[in-house]
Structures are given as structure tokens and as C-alpha cells.
Design an enzyme around this catalytic site. Structure first.
Site, PDB file in Angstrom:
ATOM      1  N   ARG A 172      52.334 -31.111  78.020  1.00  0.00           N
ATOM      2  CA  ARG A 172      51.930 -31.421  79.406  1.00  0.00           C
ATOM      3  C   ARG A 172      50.403 -31.437  79.532  1.00  0.00           C
ATOM      4  O   ARG A 172      49.703 -30.716  78.833  1.00  0.00           O
ATOM      5  CB  ARG A 172      52.568 -30.404  80.366  1.00  0.00           C
ATOM      6  CG  ARG A 172      54.096 -30.487  80.299  1.00  0.00           C
ATOM      7  CD  ARG A 172      54.761 -29.552  81.254  1.00  0.00           C
ATOM      8  NE  ARG A 172      54.488 -29.908  82.639  1.00  0.00           N
ATOM      9  CZ  ARG A 172      54.848 -29.158  83.679  1.00  0.00           C
ATOM     10  NH1 ARG A 172      55.486 -28.015  83.486  1.00  0.00           N
ATOM     11  NH2 ARG A 172      54.574 -29.552  84.899  1.00  0.00           N
ATOM     12  N   SER A 198      48.057 -31.671  93.132  1.00  0.00           N
ATOM     13  CA  SER A 198      48.678 -30.628  92.310  1.00  0.00           C
ATOM     14  C   SER A 198      48.298 -29.246  92.808  1.00  0.00           C
ATOM     15  O   SER A 198      47.126 -28.869  92.815  1.00  0.00           O
ATOM     16  CB  SER A 198      48.233 -30.782  90.848  1.00  0.00           C
ATOM     17  OG  SER A 198      48.502 -29.587  90.143  1.00  0.00           O
ATOM     18  N   ASP A 201      59.580 -31.280  93.469  1.00  0.00           N
ATOM     19  CA  ASP A 201      60.572 -30.672  92.570  1.00  0.00           C
ATOM     20  C   ASP A 201      62.004 -31.075  92.944  1.00  0.00           C
ATOM     21  O   ASP A 201      62.938 -30.825  92.182  1.00  0.00           O
ATOM     22  CB  ASP A 201      60.437 -29.140  92.574  1.00  0.00           C
ATOM     23  CG  ASP A 201      59.121 -28.712  91.917  1.00  0.00           C
ATOM     24  OD1 ASP A 201      58.556 -29.497  91.131  1.00  0.00           O
ATOM     25  OD2 ASP A 201      58.648 -27.598  92.212  1.00  0.00           O
TER      26      ASP A 201
HETATM   27  C1  S3P Z   1      53.977 -25.586  91.305  1.00  0.00           C
HETATM   28  C2  S3P Z   1      53.391 -26.782  91.643  1.00  0.00           C
HETATM   29  C3  S3P Z   1      53.998 -28.092  91.319  1.00  0.00           C
HETATM   30  C4  S3P Z   1      55.485 -27.956  91.057  1.00  0.00           C
HETATM   31  C5  S3P Z   1      55.786 -26.834  90.106  1.00  0.00           C
HETATM   32  C6  S3P Z   1      55.306 -25.508  90.652  1.00  0.00           C
HETATM   33  C7  S3P Z   1      53.277 -24.342  91.627  1.00  0.00           C
HETATM   34  O1  S3P Z   1      53.377 -28.597  90.147  1.00  0.00           O
HETATM   35  O2  S3P Z   1      56.005 -29.165  90.541  1.00  0.00           O
HETATM   36  O3  S3P Z   1      57.194 -26.752  89.877  1.00  0.00           O
HETATM   37  O4  S3P Z   1      53.855 -23.244  91.449  1.00  0.00           O
HETATM   38  O5  S3P Z   1      52.116 -24.428  92.042  1.00  0.00           O
HETATM   39  P1  S3P Z   1      52.017 -29.489  90.196  1.00  0.00           P
HETATM   40  O6  S3P Z   1      50.921 -28.636  90.661  1.00  0.00           O
HETATM   41  O7  S3P Z   1      51.825 -29.953  88.783  1.00  0.00           O
HETATM   42  O8  S3P Z   1      52.333 -30.617  91.130  1.00  0.00           O
END
Ligand code: S3P
Length: 432
Positions: free
Chosen positions: A117, A162, A315
Site C-alpha cells: 500500500r 484520507s 469502507d
Molecule cells: C481510516 C481511514 C480510511 C479508511 C480506513 C480507516 C482511519 O482510510 O478506509 O479503513 O482509521 O483513519 P484512508 O485514510 O486511506 O482513506
């Protein structure tokens, strides 16, 4: 093997929120004293974070769904070996922010999925702040080696929406002098902001800009406290959709977190015709709303999702795709290219599995188009792609009728919802 429920019905209390549990584990590890956390999610991601902070000098004790975390009083110590974040993107990216403030070198590794990732998204702002961040894997991936300290505040505009990147920068900002800001392309989940505010560290949000004033190299003096973690909306989501999809179903979900940056799935389902209501019961730990969600099933109509709505249901998109396969008409998901860099390439994983089941679906670079109302093929094997949300989403589809569906490689469900199969049986499904 999951086979259909005659009717999806029951009352459930889903386990604690994964995003919030992991954040509390980190902040409690940094605080002075013992934090009691009830409703803590006992899943593999959260355990990766707990083990990681132990290597940094904190300690913890688990009793059922309560964890007590003894913090380090503001100073992490240099760990003996690398921290293994397992499959946890939140663990790795948020801890990277805190480690950028520490005057030592620390390496974080992950499993095969986490090691594929993108990590440049956290490397870039942390380098700008003055930390040394090396990405030791191929193509800008983990392992991540961080040598922290001497941070300066920045004004950062991430290219993608994000919450993990935003949180990473804000947490690093705690160790800078002056105000660190993140201006988002679209608002994302704000659990970090809420938790910091509840711990007495003001985080200000004005439109898309989120700012925190740093404490310099010494970092913040956080005090331990007790927390209650609300149920995870993203876990409740499986049962919301399972019930919403057909007349005769009826479900009640208790103590579920109701954060507006997390619950857009409900608004989308309501647009599709679903009957869902929410009654708030408590303001948990003075920072998150929690309450009861009730769903009555009925026939749904496909819809289109895109734009700023996407981060608020990011999600839940595999699950929404599954709902689209059962709804009438067409479901369009766009502006969701971020799905390609989740625990699996979720556009590929969903399109492949829907195709196996006989659903007409078109893959697009940033989403997919699903033709609803298909008769599902029987005797199909669904692949999890090692991604927890895939077998759970396809189990919801299997509950709706057609033949039994075999799921391969389902241990990944432990990442976020270890009791998923028990709950599936509780609402009337059959698992062999
Ligand atoms: C999360 C943020 C999201 C989400 C992940 C959990 C978090 O990811 O998809 O399951 O705990 O801040 P991204 O920040 O990559 O969008």
C-alpha cells in the site's frame, strides 16, 4: 459456506469501532497514567497497535472488551526491533506521525497486503516537517524507517482525501512549534480531532482546513482517562444492508457510533428507498454520538454515488456494490479510485466476485457500474482477496437467496469483526 436466511431479523450489539480503538491505543500509550478503555475492539489490527506501543514503552492488560493501557508519560522509548503493524494501515500511518516527533530511529513493517500500500502519501508531509522517512519496500511501500525530532509546522494539502494522512500530519504537528494545518480535498473521518479535543488539545476545523498548535519537541502532556468506544458503524453496516434489501426483514443495532463522516451509507440507502431510523442514546466519552439504528426491509432502487460523499462511505463501498446487485435498476460508483489501494484492490475484488455470481458489472478506473436484480448463480466460490470487507459484504449477498455461497480464505475477517460469523447466525443466516 453461507446460505440464505429466510428472513434477516434480530437485535445486535456490534463490536467496538476499529478506527477509534486504534487511535485511543496510541494516545493512551502517550499519556501519563492508566487509561481504562471499554468497548475496545479486540481484533488483529487493534492488537497490532497494542503490541507496537508496548515496544515503545507502554503496557496493556485485556479483560474481555476492556483494555487498560499504561502510558509512557509523553516519551516513547526507542524500540528494540521493528514494529509489526500486521495488516493495519491506520496503525502504520498514524504511528508514523507520532514517531516523526521522537528523537530516535524506528522501523515499521507489515504483512504482504500492507507492504503493497502507498506510503509516499505520509512520507511527503513528514519530510517537509523535517523527519527522516525512508520507504524500504519497492515502489514507495513499507517497511518504513523513521528518524524523528526537530519538526517544523507545515500547511499541507494532501492530494487524496484520507483520514490516515490527515491524522498522521496532525499527530506529527503535536511535536512542532507553531500551527500545523491540513487542508483536505473533501472532509474525512474526524476521530483524531475529536479525541485530541477530548484530551484537552484544541484542534480547530474551518471548512476543509484542520489545524493544531504544536507543543515543540517535548510534545503534549496528555493525561490518562477512561474511554468508551462506540460500536463500529462499518460493522453495523453489514446488517443494515442485509436487512434493508428485502421486505419482511427487521433489525435493531444498539450502541452504534453515529459520526456524520462515517454514516453516509444510511443516506445513500434512504435515497434508494430504505427504511432506516436512528435514535441517539449517548454522547460517548464526550466526543462521539452513539445510538440505536432500526431497519425495516423493502425493495430498493439503484442509485449513483460519487464526489464528496465517497470519503464518508469509503469502507462501505463493497457492501453498497452488493446492495446494487440486489436493487432494481443500475448502481453507479464513481470517484472512488482510492478503493484500488485498500486492503485489496476493492474495485477488482468486487467486480471479480460479482461476475462469478452472474451479476452484470462493468469495471471502471474509479469505480463500477452494476446492473441490479440479477438471479445469482449457485455453487459459486467467492475469493476474499485477503481483504476482510470482501467476504463480509458477499455474505450479505449470500443471505438474500439463491444458493449457498462458498467463501475462501476468510480468516481476514478477524481484522475488524472477529464475531462476524456468530452475528450472522444471530440474524438468521446459516454458516457451515
Ligand atoms: C481510516 C481511514 C480510511 C479508511 C480506513 C480507516 C482511519 O482510510 O478506509 O479503513 O482509521 O483513519 P484512508 O485514510 O486511506 O482513506
Amino acid at each position: 459456506m453461507v446460505s440464505p436466511a429466510g428472513r434477516v431479523a434480530g437485535v445486535l450489539t456490534v463490536p467496538g469501532d476499529k478506527s477509534i480503538s486504534q487511535r485511543i491505543a496510541m494516545l493512551a500509550a502517550l499519556a501519563e497514567g492508566v487509561s481504562e478503555v471499554s468497548g475496545f475492539l479486540r481484533s488483529s489490527d487493534c492488537l497490532s497497535v497494542l503490541k507496537g506501543v508496548t515496544q515503545l514503552g507502554a503496557s496493556y492488560a485485556l479483560r474481555g472488551e476492556t483494555v487498560s493501557i499504561t502510558g509512557t508519560g509523553g516519551r516513547f522509548r526507542a524500540p528494540a526491533g521493528s514494529l509489526d503493524m500486521g495488516n493495519s494501515g491506520t496503525g502504520l500511518r498514524l504511528l508514523a506521525g507520532l514517531l516523526a516527533g521522537q528523537p530516535f530511529t524506528c522501523e515499521m513493517v507489515g504483512d504482504a497486503s500492507l507492504s503493497s500500500r502507498p506510503m509516499k502519501r505520509i512520507q511527503e508531509p513528514l519530510l517537509q516537517m523535517g523527519a527522516k522517512v525512508e520507504l524500504l519496500g519497492p515502489k514507495g511501500c513499507a517497511p518504513v524507517r523513521i528518524t524523528g525530532g526537530n519538526l517544523k509546522a507545515i500547511d499541507y494539502k494532501p492530494a487524496v482525501a484520507s483520514a490516515q494522512v490527515k491524522s498522521c500530519v496532525l499527530l506529527a504537528g503535536l511535536y512542532a512549534e507553531g500551527v500545523t494545518s491540513v487542508t483536505e480535498v473533501a472532509p474525512t473521518r474526524d476521530h483524531t480531532e475529536r479525541l485530541l479535543n477530548a484530551m484537552g488539545v484544541p484542534v480547530e476545523t474551518t471548512g476543509l482546513r484542520v489545524s493544531v498548535r504544536g507543543f515543540g519537541a517535548a510534545g503534549p502532556r496528555l493525561q490518562a482517562r477512561s474511554w468508551r468506544v462506540p460500536g463500529d458503524f462499518s460493522s453495523a453496516a453489514f446488517w443494515i444492508v442485509a436487512a434493508a434489501l428485502a421486505p419482511g426483514n427487521s433489525i435493531e443495532l444498539r450502541d452504534v457510533g453515529w459520526n456524520p463522516r462515517r454514516n453516509a451509507l444510511v443516506r445513500v440507502l434512504q435515497r434508494m428507498g430504505a427504511k432506516i431510523d436512528f435514535v441517539a442514546s449517548a454522547d460517548v466519552s464526550a466526543c462521539e454520538t452513539m445510538g440505536t439504528i432500526r431497519v425495516e426491509g423493502c425493495a430498493l432502487q439503484g442509485t449513483e454515488v460519487g464526489g464528496a460523499e465517497i470519503p464518508d462511505l469509503i469502507d462501505e463501498l463493497p457492501l453498497l456494490a452488493v446492495a446494487g446487485a440486489r436493487a432494481k435498476g443500475r448502481m453507479v460508483i464513481r470517484d472512488a479510485a482510492e478503493l484500488r489501494v485498500k486492503e485489496s484492490d476493492r474495485i477488482r475484488s468486487v467486480v471479480d466476485n460479482l461476475g462469478r455470481l452472474g451479476v452484470a458489472v462493468e469495471e471502471r478506473p474509479d469505480g463500477m457500474v452494476i446492473e441490479g436484480g440479477a438471479r445469482l448463480k449457485s455453487g459459486v466460490v467467492v475469493d476474499s482477496y485477503g481483504d476482510h470487507r470482501i467476504p463480509m459484504a458477499f455474505s450479505v449477498l449470500a443471505l438474500q437467496g439463491g444458493g449457498a455461497v462458498e467463501m475462501r480464505d476468510v480468516a481476514c475477517v478477524n481484522k475488524s469483526y472477529p464475531s462476524f460469523w456468530d452475528d450472522l447466525k444471530r440474524v438468521g443466516g446459516h454458516v457451515a
